[in-house]
Design a protein around this motif. Structure first.
Motif, short mmCIF file in Angstrom:
data_model
loop_
_atom_site.label_atom_id
_atom_site.label_comp_id
_atom_site.label_asym_id
_atom_site.label_seq_id
_atom_site.Cartn_x
_atom_site.Cartn_y
_atom_site.Cartn_z
N ALA A 142 0.81 -1.22 0.00
CA ALA A 142 0.00 0.00 0.00
C ALA A 142 0.85 1.27 0.00
CB ALA A 142 -0.94 0.00 1.20
N SER A 143 2.04 1.19 0.54
CA SER A 143 2.88 2.38 0.62
C SER A 143 3.37 2.86 -0.74
CB SER A 143 4.10 2.10 1.51
OG SER A 143 5.04 1.27 0.84
N GLN A 144 3.39 1.97 -1.73
CA GLN A 144 3.89 2.28 -3.07
C GLN A 144 5.36 2.68 -3.07
OE1 GLN A 144 2.10 1.95 -6.00
NE2 GLN A 144 0.39 1.16 -4.81
N LEU A 145 6.08 2.34 -2.02
CA LEU A 145 7.49 2.73 -1.92
C LEU A 145 8.45 1.64 -2.42
CD1 LEU A 145 7.47 4.36 1.64
CD2 LEU A 145 7.47 5.54 -0.59
N TYR A 146 7.90 0.44 -2.65
CA TYR A 146 8.80 -0.69 -2.91
C TYR A 146 8.47 -1.41 -4.22
CZ TYR A 146 9.65 0.42 1.93
OH TYR A 146 9.94 1.10 3.08
N ASN A 147 8.02 -0.65 -5.20
CA ASN A 147 7.70 -1.23 -6.51
C ASN A 147 8.90 -1.26 -7.44
OD1 ASN A 147 5.02 -1.51 -5.71
ND2 ASN A 147 4.47 0.53 -6.46
N GLY A 148 9.94 -0.51 -7.12
CA GLY A 148 11.09 -0.42 -8.01
C GLY A 148 12.24 -1.28 -7.54
N TYR A 149 13.35 -1.16 -8.24
CA TYR A 149 14.55 -1.91 -7.87
C TYR A 149 15.13 -1.38 -6.56
CZ TYR A 149 14.65 -3.81 -12.63
OH TYR A 149 14.34 -4.45 -13.79
N ALA A 150 15.77 -2.28 -5.83
CA ALA A 150 16.52 -1.91 -4.64
C ALA A 150 18.01 -2.07 -4.95
CB ALA A 150 16.14 -2.82 -3.48
N PRO A 151 18.89 -1.55 -4.11
CA PRO A 151 20.30 -1.89 -4.25
C PRO A 151 20.45 -3.41 -4.26
CG PRO A 151 20.02 -0.15 -2.62
CD PRO A 151 18.64 -0.63 -2.98
N SER A 152 21.45 -3.91 -4.96
CA SER A 152 21.55 -5.36 -5.15
C SER A 152 21.68 -6.12 -3.84
CB SER A 152 22.74 -5.70 -6.05
OG SER A 152 23.96 -5.30 -5.45
N THR A 153 22.23 -5.49 -2.81
CA THR A 153 22.35 -6.16 -1.52
C THR A 153 21.16 -5.91 -0.61
OG1 THR A 153 23.62 -4.30 -0.63
CG2 THR A 153 24.88 -6.14 -1.56
N GLY A 154 20.22 -5.05 -1.05
CA GLY A 154 19.00 -4.80 -0.29
C GLY A 154 18.92 -3.38 0.23
N HIS A 155 17.70 -2.93 0.48
CA HIS A 155 17.48 -1.61 1.08
C HIS A 155 18.16 -1.54 2.45
CE1 HIS A 155 14.83 0.25 -1.83
NE2 HIS A 155 13.98 -0.78 -1.80
N GLU A 156 18.69 -0.39 2.79
CA GLU A 156 19.40 -0.22 4.06
C GLU A 156 18.49 -0.52 5.25
OE1 GLU A 156 22.22 0.76 7.01
OE2 GLU A 156 22.43 0.18 4.89
N MET A 157 17.24 -0.03 5.22
CA MET A 157 16.37 -0.24 6.38
C MET A 157 16.04 -1.72 6.56
SD MET A 157 13.16 -1.06 5.22
CE MET A 157 12.55 -1.26 3.55
N ALA A 158 15.97 -2.47 5.46
CA ALA A 158 15.71 -3.91 5.56
C ALA A 158 16.93 -4.64 6.12
CB ALA A 158 15.33 -4.47 4.19
N ARG A 159 18.11 -4.25 5.67
CA ARG A 159 19.34 -4.87 6.18
C ARG A 159 19.56 -4.51 7.65
NH1 ARG A 159 23.70 -2.97 3.95
NH2 ARG A 159 22.78 -1.35 2.64
N GLU A 160 19.19 -3.32 8.03
CA GLU A 160 19.27 -2.94 9.44
C GLU A 160 18.35 -3.81 10.31
OE1 GLU A 160 18.37 1.19 9.71
OE2 GLU A 160 20.38 1.85 9.10
N ALA A 161 17.17 -4.11 9.77
CA ALA A 161 16.22 -4.95 10.51
C ALA A 161 16.77 -6.36 10.70
CB ALA A 161 14.88 -4.99 9.79
N VAL A 162 17.39 -6.91 9.66
CA VAL A 162 18.00 -8.24 9.77
C VAL A 162 19.16 -8.21 10.75
CG1 VAL A 162 19.27 -10.03 8.52
CG2 VAL A 162 17.27 -8.97 7.47
N ALA A 163 19.96 -7.15 10.70
CA ALA A 163 21.09 -7.03 11.61
C ALA A 163 20.61 -7.00 13.07
CB ALA A 163 21.89 -5.78 11.29
N GLU A 164 19.56 -6.24 13.32
CA GLU A 164 19.00 -6.17 14.67
C GLU A 164 18.44 -7.52 15.11
OE1 GLU A 164 15.02 -4.22 16.69
OE2 GLU A 164 16.09 -3.02 15.20
N ASN A 213 26.17 -5.72 12.00
CA ASN A 213 25.97 -4.42 11.40
C ASN A 213 25.30 -4.58 10.05
OD1 ASN A 213 26.84 -1.92 9.72
ND2 ASN A 213 27.46 -1.38 11.81
N SER A 214 24.53 -3.60 9.63
CA SER A 214 23.82 -3.71 8.35
C SER A 214 24.76 -3.93 7.18
CB SER A 214 22.97 -2.47 8.11
OG SER A 214 23.78 -1.30 8.03
N LYS A 215 26.00 -3.45 7.28
CA LYS A 215 26.96 -3.65 6.19
C LYS A 215 27.37 -5.12 6.06
CE LYS A 215 31.18 -2.66 8.87
NZ LYS A 215 31.73 -4.02 8.79
#
Length: 429
Positions: A71-93, A103-105
Motif C-alpha cells: 500500500a505504501s507504493q514505496l517498494y515497486n522499483g529496484y533496490a540496491p543489489s544487496t538490499g534496502h538499508e532499512m531492511a538490512r538494518e532490521a536483519v542485523a537487529e 551491522n547492516s553492512k
C-alpha cells in the motif's frame, strides 16, 4: 546483404554448468513411477513446505506488514543489489544478541536461503576445489557446487549420537583444496540441534585448518523444549563464517523468497575479496523481493513470541506422535528430532527381504498405502527414510497407522520350525 554463414546447421548445446547441475532428490523421486493406491488418499510426508496443508500459517502481523508495504507504493522499483538499508538494518537487529553484534553492512539480502547458499559457495570455492557437506545432508549443496565444477566431499553424521558430526571423519576430509565447510544446524533431514560443546569442537577444527564455514541456519530457533540453538558465529571470534538464513521456515512463508547472508569476520580474513565478491554476485540477481524488503522491519520486530511458541509446540507434538507410533513397528527405528520439521527413520532391510533398498521400500509404501516419504538416498544416506512432521496431526496419525500395516505385511518374522514327513521346514509368517 547477409554474409555467408560460417555455420552449416543448428548446433545449440547446453553449457557446462547446466550439464553438471542436477538435483539428487529430483533424479531419485522422478524414478519412483508407481501409482498410489487409488482407494487411499495420498498423504505426502515428503514435502519440506510447512504451508502445504494449510494448518500452519503466518500470523496476522506478518501478513499486515506485507499489505502495508504494498500500500505504501514505496517498494515497486529496484533496490540496491544487496538490499534496502532499512531492511538490512532490521536483519542485523534481529540477528544480534549478547554474544554477536551484526551491522547492516554485514547483511546481504537474497532470493531465499537457497540463493544465499548459492552466493556463498560461489564466492568461496573455485573449480577444482572442494567443499565439505554433511551426510545425511540437504541435496542442494551438491547441486549448487557440482554445477560450478566444485568437488563435493561428505563428512558423516552419527545417528547413535543424535546426528552429531563425526569429528574424526570431518578432519579426514579436509585437504589443501578444501574451500569451505557447510554446517547445517538445526538439520534437514535429521532434525538435530547441536550442543554448544559440539559446536565449539567443530569451530576448533575449522580454525586449526584455516577453513571458513558456511552456516546453513535457516531453521534457527526452531528447537524443541529442552534444547537451545547456538549460532556458530555466537561461539567464535576466530573463524570466518557466512551465515545463511531467512523468513522461509520460522515465519512459514517459503514462497516469499526472502533470505540473507550475514558476514561474520571479526579478524577481517574475508575483508579484501569476499565482501566485494558477494556484492558483485548479488548484482547477478539484481536484489531480492522489494515488497518483502519493505515489510521486513515490521515482520522481524512485531511477530509475537506466542506465534513462534505455538509453531514449536505443534511440531514437537507431531514429532512425539510420529516417534511413539513408529518405535512400536518391528523393523523401523525412528530417531527423535530436537528441532526443525523432520524425522529420520532407519529401515532394517534385513527385516524386509522383498526390498533391496530404501528406495524400493518407499516406492512400495506409496503404491500400497499412498504414503509418500523421501528415501534416505536423497540425502546420501542409505537404509533410511525422511518424514516431514508438519502435516495435520490426524493425517500424521493415519500415515503412521498405514506404515505399520505395510510393515506388518512385509516383515520377515521369526522363523518357526515344524517337522513334517521327517523333514525340517522353515515357515515364514
Amino acid at each position: 546483404m547477409l554474409m555467408p554463414s560460417f555455420r552449416k546447421h543448428w548446433n545449440v548445446c547446453a553449457s557446462d554448468i547446466a550439464r553438471k547441475t542436477h538435483n539428487p532428490i529430483r533424479s531419485i523421486v522422478e524414478n519412483i513411477v508407481v501409482e498410489p493406491n487409488p482407494n487411499k488418499k495420498v498423504i505426502a510426508l515428503s514435502i519440506g513446505d510447512p504451508t502445504t496443508f494449510g494448518n500452519l500459517i503466518p500470523p496476522k502481523e506478518v501478513v499486515e506488514a506485507v499489505q502495508d508495504s504494498v500500500a505504501s507504493q514505496l517498494y515497486n522499483g529496484y533496490a540496491p543489489s544487496t538490499g534496502h538499508e532499512m531492511a538490512r538494518e532490521a536483519v542485523a537487529e534481529y540477528s544480534s544478541n549478547e554474544f554477536v553484534k551484526v551491522n547492516s553492512k554485514d547483511v546481504i539480502l537474497c532470493s531465499g536461503c537457497s540463493c544465499a547458499l548459492d552466493l556463498c559457495i560461489t564466492v568461496l570455492a573455485r573449480e577444482g576445489q572442494n567443499i565439505l557437506i554433511p551426510r545425511p545432508g540437504f541435496s542442494i549443496y551438491r547441486t549448487l557446487a557440482e554445477g560450478l565444477g566444485i568437488t563435493v566431499k561428505t563428512y558423516n553424521l552419527c545417528p547413535e549420537l543424535g546426528w552429531e558430526i563425526d569429528l574424526d571423519d570431518l578432519k579426514e576430509q579436509i585437504d589443501e583444496s578444501t574451500a569451505a565447510i557447510i554446517i547445517n544446524n538445526p538439520s534437514n533431514p535429521c532434525g538435530s540441534v547441536f550442543r554448544r560443546d559440539h559446536i565449539l569442537d567443530i569451530l576448533d577444527i575449522a580454525a586449526h585448518y584455516y577453513v571458513p564455514i558456511i552456516a546453513d541456519e535457516i531453521y534457527e530457533h526452531m528447537v524443541f523444549p529442552g534444547r537451545t540453538f547456538h549460532s556458530l558465529a555466537s561461539l567464535s571470534t576466530e573463524v570466518p563464517i557466512l551465515s545463511c538464513s531467512g523468513l522461509t521456515k520460522r515465519f512459514l512463508v517459503p514462497g516469499w523468497r526472502m533470505g540473507w547472508i550475514i558476514i561474520h569476520d571479526r579478524q577481517n580474513v574475508l575483508e579484501a575479496e569476499i565482501r566485494k565478491g558477494l556484492q558483485c554476485l548479488s548484482q547477478r540477481i539484481i536484489g531480492s523481493n522489494t515488497i518483502i524488503q519493505g515489510a521486513l522491519p515490521k515482520i522481524l520486530r512485531n511477530t509475537p513470541q506466542k506465534f513462534f511458541d505455538d509453531v514449536i509446540n505443534t511440531l514437537y507434538s507431531h514429532s512425539k506422535l510420529a516417534y511413539n507410533s513408529i518405535i512400536k513397528i518391528p523393523g523401523l527405528k525412528p530417531i527423535m528430532p530436537d528441532g526443525a520439521m523432520y524425522m529420520m527413520v532407519y529401515i532394517d532391510l534385513q527385516c524386509f527381504p522383498e526390498f533391496n533398498s530404501d528406495v524400493e521400500f518407499v516406492q512400495r509404501l506409496l503404491m500400497e498405502e499412498s504414503v509418500f516419504c523421501l528415501p534416505g538416498q536423497c540425502f546420501g544416506c542409505h537404509s533410511y527414510m525422511r518424514l516431514v512432521i508438519t502435516v495435520p496431526s490426524d493425517m500424521l496419525e493415519e500415515a503412521c497407522q498405514r506404515i505399520q500395516e505395510f510393515c506388518e505385511r512385509h516383515h520377515y518374522k521369526t522363523a518357526k520350525i515344524s517337522r513334517k514327513n521327517g523333514f525340517v521346514n522353515k515357515i515364514l509368517y
